[in-house]
Scaffold this motif. Structure first.
Motif, short mmCIF file in Angstrom:
data_model
loop_
_atom_site.label_atom_id
_atom_site.label_comp_id
_atom_site.label_asym_id
_atom_site.label_seq_id
_atom_site.Cartn_x
_atom_site.Cartn_y
_atom_site.Cartn_z
N ASP A 121 0.99 -1.11 -0.03
CA ASP A 121 -0.03 -0.02 -0.15
C ASP A 121 0.80 1.16 0.15
O ASP A 121 0.52 2.51 -0.29
CB ASP A 121 -1.02 -0.03 1.36
N GLU A 122 2.09 1.20 0.18
CA GLU A 122 2.79 2.31 0.51
C GLU A 122 3.07 3.20 -0.83
O GLU A 122 3.32 4.46 -0.61
CB GLU A 122 4.48 1.68 0.96
N ALA A 123 2.89 2.76 -1.93
CA ALA A 123 3.04 3.27 -3.17
C ALA A 123 1.77 3.96 -3.77
O ALA A 123 1.75 4.53 -4.77
CB ALA A 123 3.56 2.69 -4.25
N LEU A 124 0.75 3.70 -3.09
CA LEU A 124 -0.55 4.12 -3.59
C LEU A 124 -0.72 5.46 -3.27
O LEU A 124 -0.44 6.18 -2.41
CB LEU A 124 -1.63 3.38 -2.69
N GLN A 125 -1.28 6.21 -4.61
CA GLN A 125 -1.47 7.64 -4.40
C GLN A 125 -2.88 7.77 -4.62
O GLN A 125 -3.75 7.07 -5.16
CB GLN A 125 -0.77 8.10 -5.44
N PRO A 126 -3.44 9.01 -4.28
CA PRO A 126 -5.03 9.38 -4.74
C PRO A 126 -5.21 9.31 -5.88
O PRO A 126 -4.44 9.58 -6.80
CB PRO A 126 -5.01 11.06 -4.24
N VAL A 127 -6.67 8.71 -6.15
CA VAL A 127 -6.85 8.55 -7.60
C VAL A 127 -8.12 9.49 -7.95
O VAL A 127 -8.77 9.87 -7.09
CB VAL A 127 -7.14 6.94 -8.02
N SER A 172 -4.60 -2.64 -2.70
CA SER A 172 -3.33 -2.75 -2.86
C SER A 172 -2.98 -4.02 -3.66
O SER A 172 -2.10 -4.20 -4.31
CB SER A 172 -2.29 -3.04 -1.52
N VAL A 173 -4.02 -4.87 -3.85
CA VAL A 173 -4.00 -6.15 -4.59
C VAL A 173 -4.88 -6.12 -5.70
O VAL A 173 -4.72 -6.94 -6.67
CB VAL A 173 -4.52 -7.23 -3.81
N GLU A 174 -5.58 -5.00 -6.17
CA GLU A 174 -6.40 -4.78 -7.25
C GLU A 174 -5.77 -4.32 -8.29
O GLU A 174 -4.73 -3.60 -7.99
CB GLU A 174 -7.80 -4.27 -6.93
N PRO A 175 -6.21 -4.35 -9.85
CA PRO A 175 -5.43 -3.60 -10.66
C PRO A 175 -5.40 -2.01 -10.64
O PRO A 175 -6.40 -1.56 -10.08
CB PRO A 175 -6.13 -3.96 -11.94
N PRO A 176 -4.19 -1.34 -10.83
CA PRO A 176 -4.31 -0.07 -10.33
C PRO A 176 -5.27 0.87 -11.17
O PRO A 176 -5.53 0.67 -12.32
CB PRO A 176 -2.77 0.42 -10.97
N LEU A 177 -5.61 2.14 -10.56
CA LEU A 177 -6.57 3.07 -11.00
C LEU A 177 -5.75 4.12 -11.64
O LEU A 177 -4.59 4.48 -11.35
CB LEU A 177 -7.48 3.58 -10.02
N ALA A 178 -6.47 5.08 -12.15
CA ALA A 178 -5.63 6.31 -12.89
C ALA A 178 -5.34 7.26 -11.52
O ALA A 178 -6.14 7.42 -10.99
CB ALA A 178 -6.59 7.07 -13.87
N VAL A 179 -4.15 7.78 -11.45
CA VAL A 179 -3.95 8.61 -10.23
C VAL A 179 -4.27 9.80 -10.67
O VAL A 179 -4.13 10.32 -11.95
CB VAL A 179 -2.13 8.53 -10.26
N THR A 180 -4.66 10.76 -9.58
CA THR A 180 -5.08 12.02 -9.79
C THR A 180 -3.88 12.82 -10.05
O THR A 180 -2.88 12.86 -9.33
CB THR A 180 -5.68 12.44 -8.50
N LYS A 181 -3.96 13.80 -11.18
CA LYS A 181 -2.96 14.79 -11.46
C LYS A 181 -3.02 16.13 -10.88
O LYS A 181 -4.36 16.62 -11.05
CB LYS A 181 -2.92 14.79 -13.21
N GLY A 182 -2.27 16.51 -10.13
CA GLY A 182 -2.37 17.74 -9.54
C GLY A 182 -1.76 18.83 -10.20
O GLY A 182 -1.17 18.70 -11.18
#
Length: 231
Positions: free
Chosen positions: A127-133, A221-231
């Protein structure tokens, strides 16, 4: 020390008095799930529950993952049977007080799922690399059917895990029933409110809320990644 995970409940019965559970009917609210005793006893019981979850993951990691993720009724029965067998946790320090020779604890199934999810996250670090989406139109997930929680609670937790994963990580880094935990929950309020489905109400016991958020973060953390929110 032997540990047994019983159907719907984690129970460890040794020599100390039991910590009773008050598990209200599931609805659109998270109710009070654990009776309050003396503060130190409640904290010891909760921390012991987390240590037991860590032991289960260490000893039977594939069964813990299976119990958290499998949507197959037959597979879940198999994982439950495996986790119900007693397991040695002799290398785990399960209680803080040197005066206690053992402990008895009963934990609601949904809270135990959160404890196991925390154990997985702590060891895997996925989970450490997960960012807001980016916000989604809906937050329904197939695994809601196996958590035992109201769907609106899991939906709120998934939304929070997507919008504020760092806030959940900060919460999970605190000790149960501590002042730091309370502060972490309060800091998540700005995310939890908008994430609660319209028309739903929430009366949150901190440990039930913590469990729901931990499981949602684990699944993300175990599901396919979602699009990360661009700031």
């Amino acid at each position: 020390m032997r540990v047994r995970l019983l159907t719907a409940l984690l129970a460890v019965s040794l020599t100390a008095p039991a910590v009773a559970a008050n598990d209200p009917p599931l609805g659109s609210r998270l109710g009070e799930r654990l009776q309050r005793g003396p503060a130190s006893d409640g904290q010891d019981a909760l921390r012991t529950g987390h240590r037991l979850a860590e032991c289960l993951y260490f000893r039977r990691g594939s069964d813990v993952i299976g119990a958290l993720t499998s949507l197959s009724v037959e597979d879940r029965k198999r994982f439950d049977r495996n986790l119900s067998r007693s397991v040695e946790c002799r290398n785990a320090t399960l209680v803080d007080s040197p005066r206690l020779q053992g402990v008895a604890i009963i934990t609601p199934a949904d809270v135990m799922r959160g404890m196991m999810a925390e154990a997985v996250l702590e060891k895997s670090g996925k989970d450490e690399a997960l960012q807001p989406v980016a916000a989604q139109a809906g937050y329904e997930r197939p695994w809601f059917a196996i958590t035992g929680r109201d769907r609106s609670v899991d939906e709120m937790a998934v939304c929070t895990a997507e919008q504020n994963p760092a806030g959940i990580r900060s919460l999970l880094a605190t000790k149960p029933e501590s002042a730091d935990e309370l502060a972490a929950v309060k800091s998540l309020g700005a995310t939890l409110g908008p994430c609660l489905p319209q028309g739903a109400t929430l009366k949150a016991n901190r440990q039930s809320l913590r469990a729901a958020l931990a499981e949602a973060l684990f699944h993300r953390s175990v599901e396919p990644p979602l699009a990360v929110t661009k700031g």
